[in-house]
Design a protein around this motif. Structure first.
Motif, PDB file in Angstrom:
ATOM      1  N   PRO A 159      -7.714   6.005  14.056  1.00 60.65           N
ATOM      2  CA  PRO A 159      -7.615   4.637  14.575  1.00 60.65           C
ATOM      3  C   PRO A 159      -8.880   3.796  14.415  1.00 60.65           C
ATOM      4  CG  PRO A 159      -7.812   6.197  16.384  1.00 60.65           C
ATOM      5  CD  PRO A 159      -7.628   7.011  15.146  1.00 60.65           C
ATOM      6  N   THR A 160     -10.054   4.447  14.220  1.00 65.17           N
ATOM      7  CA  THR A 160     -11.283   3.671  14.074  1.00 65.17           C
ATOM      8  C   THR A 160     -11.616   3.353  12.611  1.00 65.17           C
ATOM      9  OG1 THR A 160     -12.610   5.707  14.087  1.00 65.17           O
ATOM     10  CG2 THR A 160     -12.246   4.619  16.211  1.00 65.17           C
ATOM     11  N   SER A 161     -10.860   3.917  11.685  1.00 65.35           N
ATOM     12  CA  SER A 161     -11.101   3.641  10.265  1.00 65.35           C
ATOM     13  C   SER A 161     -10.492   2.288   9.886  1.00 65.35           C
ATOM     14  CB  SER A 161     -10.494   4.740   9.397  1.00 65.35           C
ATOM     15  OG  SER A 161      -9.073   4.722   9.496  1.00 65.35           O
ATOM     16  N   GLN A 162     -10.941   1.780   8.752  1.00 68.62           N
ATOM     17  CA  GLN A 162     -10.380   0.513   8.291  1.00 68.62           C
ATOM     18  C   GLN A 162      -8.873   0.622   8.053  1.00 68.62           C
ATOM     19  OE1 GLN A 162     -12.518  -0.888   4.852  1.00 68.62           O
ATOM     20  NE2 GLN A 162     -14.308  -1.551   6.047  1.00 68.62           N
ATOM     21  N   ALA A 163      -8.446   1.743   7.478  1.00 64.32           N
ATOM     22  CA  ALA A 163      -7.018   1.943   7.234  1.00 64.32           C
ATOM     23  C   ALA A 163      -6.256   2.036   8.549  1.00 64.32           C
ATOM     24  CB  ALA A 163      -6.786   3.197   6.399  1.00 64.32           C
ATOM     25  N   GLY A 164      -6.824   2.724   9.541  1.00 65.82           N
ATOM     26  CA  GLY A 164      -6.168   2.856  10.836  1.00 65.82           C
ATOM     27  C   GLY A 164      -6.056   1.522  11.556  1.00 65.82           C
ATOM     28  N   ILE A 165      -7.128   0.735  11.531  1.00 63.71           N
ATOM     29  CA  ILE A 165      -7.098  -0.580  12.179  1.00 63.71           C
ATOM     30  C   ILE A 165      -6.077  -1.486  11.493  1.00 63.71           C
ATOM     31  CG2 ILE A 165      -8.448  -2.673  12.620  1.00 63.71           C
ATOM     32  CD1 ILE A 165     -10.916  -0.815  12.923  1.00 63.71           C
ATOM     33  N   ALA A 166      -6.062  -1.433  10.156  1.00 56.99           N
ATOM     34  CA  ALA A 166      -5.092  -2.255   9.421  1.00 56.99           C
ATOM     35  C   ALA A 166      -3.662  -1.839   9.754  1.00 56.99           C
ATOM     36  CB  ALA A 166      -5.341  -2.136   7.920  1.00 56.99           C
ATOM     37  N   LEU A 167      -3.419  -0.525   9.884  1.00 52.77           N
ATOM     38  CA  LEU A 167      -2.080  -0.049  10.224  1.00 52.77           C
ATOM     39  C   LEU A 167      -1.668  -0.534  11.611  1.00 52.77           C
ATOM     40  CD1 LEU A 167       0.437   1.651   9.636  1.00 52.77           C
ATOM     41  CD2 LEU A 167      -0.838   3.670  10.452  1.00 52.77           C
ATOM     42  N   GLY A 168      -2.570  -0.449  12.575  1.00 56.43           N
ATOM     43  CA  GLY A 168      -2.266  -0.943  13.918  1.00 56.43           C
ATOM     44  C   GLY A 168      -1.958  -2.429  13.920  1.00 56.43           C
ATOM     45  N   ASN A 169      -2.732  -3.191  13.140  1.00 59.87           N
ATOM     46  CA  ASN A 169      -2.478  -4.629  13.042  1.00 59.87           C
ATOM     47  C   ASN A 169      -1.091  -4.908  12.464  1.00 59.87           C
ATOM     48  OD1 ASN A 169      -5.057  -5.100  14.036  1.00 59.87           O
ATOM     49  ND2 ASN A 169      -5.959  -5.447  12.002  1.00 59.87           N
ATOM     50  N   HIS A 206      -6.762   0.318  24.739  1.00 66.17           N
ATOM     51  CA  HIS A 206      -5.791   0.762  23.727  1.00 66.17           C
ATOM     52  C   HIS A 206      -6.376   0.701  22.299  1.00 66.17           C
ATOM     53  CE1 HIS A 206      -3.359  -0.276  27.252  1.00 66.17           C
ATOM     54  NE2 HIS A 206      -2.427   0.570  26.787  1.00 66.17           N
ATOM     55  N   TYR A 207      -7.380   1.535  22.064  1.00 68.14           N
ATOM     56  CA  TYR A 207      -8.035   1.576  20.759  1.00 68.14           C
ATOM     57  C   TYR A 207      -7.523   2.694  19.856  1.00 68.14           C
ATOM     58  CZ  TYR A 207     -11.358  -1.991  22.219  1.00 68.14           C
ATOM     59  OH  TYR A 207     -11.931  -3.179  22.630  1.00 68.14           O
ATOM     60  N   ASP A 208      -6.744   3.623  20.436  1.00 66.97           N
ATOM     61  CA  ASP A 208      -6.218   4.698  19.580  1.00 66.97           C
ATOM     62  C   ASP A 208      -4.693   4.617  19.402  1.00 66.97           C
ATOM     63  OD1 ASP A 208      -5.499   5.377  22.157  1.00 66.97           O
ATOM     64  OD2 ASP A 208      -6.045   7.497  21.957  1.00 66.97           O
ATOM     65  N   HIS A 209      -4.048   3.686  20.063  1.00 66.41           N
ATOM     66  CA  HIS A 209      -2.599   3.523  19.895  1.00 66.41           C
ATOM     67  C   HIS A 209      -2.201   2.078  20.209  1.00 66.41           C
ATOM     68  CE1 HIS A 209      -2.870   4.200  24.294  1.00 66.41           C
ATOM     69  NE2 HIS A 209      -1.723   3.515  24.365  1.00 66.41           N
TER      70      HIS A 209
END
Length: 228
Positions: A159-169, A206-209
């Protein structure tokens, strides 16, 4: 001698008559010719023969799809007729046909205790985002959303990676774009609180989900079918 002179004189009028009649004959001949020409010119034109009727191609009544054999050299034939303004039958290349169902299968979220709109949201997220492998549902909480089957926790890989943040967005954008269909009340991701009416930033955790809350819609009775 007198007779000869008289005879000579008598021949002269004939010459004059002939001379006078000759132009008249020419005039009559020319007049006759022009009359003949005028008759030809003023004649009605001969009508051209009517063209042979073009035979209209009839269109068959039905659809026939013939799949090409896997080893065959020719493409499959697609015949789509039965409509007046239809294109001529065209050839399409096809070795197999796949039917995609609009029915949503169960996703990665456990559905026990979830209400129908929450189930629809969970299944849709699983279908659209196959990289999501963990969605939490009913659990004990001080607030009623999770215990009442109204909330989901969509866990984000890395969730803290660029890919993870983009996926959450992307997930937040997806549920908000379908807020009416899913019955979305709110979503929370990386400190921001989102609703169909807007967003508020800061202090929401809610930084990991991605937390998603629906309006529920009631508990299922087992006969529901969920569609994309």
């Amino acid at each position: 001698m007198g007779r000869h002179s008289i005879a000579k004189k008598r021949r002269n009028p004939s010459v004059y008559v002939v001379s006078a009649l000759a132009p008249a004959a020419v005039f009559l001949a020319v007049k006759a010719d022009t009359s003949a020409i005028r008759v030809v010119v003023e004649e009605e034109p001969v009508a051209a023969p009517a063209p042979a009727p073009v035979e209209e191609q009839t269109v068959p009544c039905c659809v026939e799809i013939v799949a090409a054999p896997s080893s065959g050299p020719g493409p499959a034939r697609l015949i789509d007729d039965g409509v007046a303004d239809v294109e001529p039958a065209s050839l399409v290349s096809a070795s197999r046909w796949r039917v995609v169902s609009r029915t949503l299968p169960a996703g990665v979220a456990p559905e026990t205790g979830l209400q129908v709109r929450t189930i629809l949201t969970a299944r849709s997220i699983s279908a659209v985002f196959p990289e999501i492998n963990n969605i939490g549902g009913v659990r004990q909480d001080a607030l009623r959303w999770h215990p009442d089957g109204l909330a989901l926790d969509v866990m984000i890989p890395n969730p803290t990676s660029q890919a993870g943040i983009a996926l959450g967005n992307q997930i937040v954008a997806y549920v908000m774009a379908n807020a009416e269909r899913f019955g979305i009340q709110d979503a929370i991701w990386r400190g921001a609180y989102y609703t169909p009416g807007g967003a508020k930033a800061g202090g929401y955790g809610h930084y990991d989900h991605v937390h998603v809350t629906t309006t529920g819609g009631g508990y299922p009775d087992g006969d529901e079918v969920y569609f994309r």
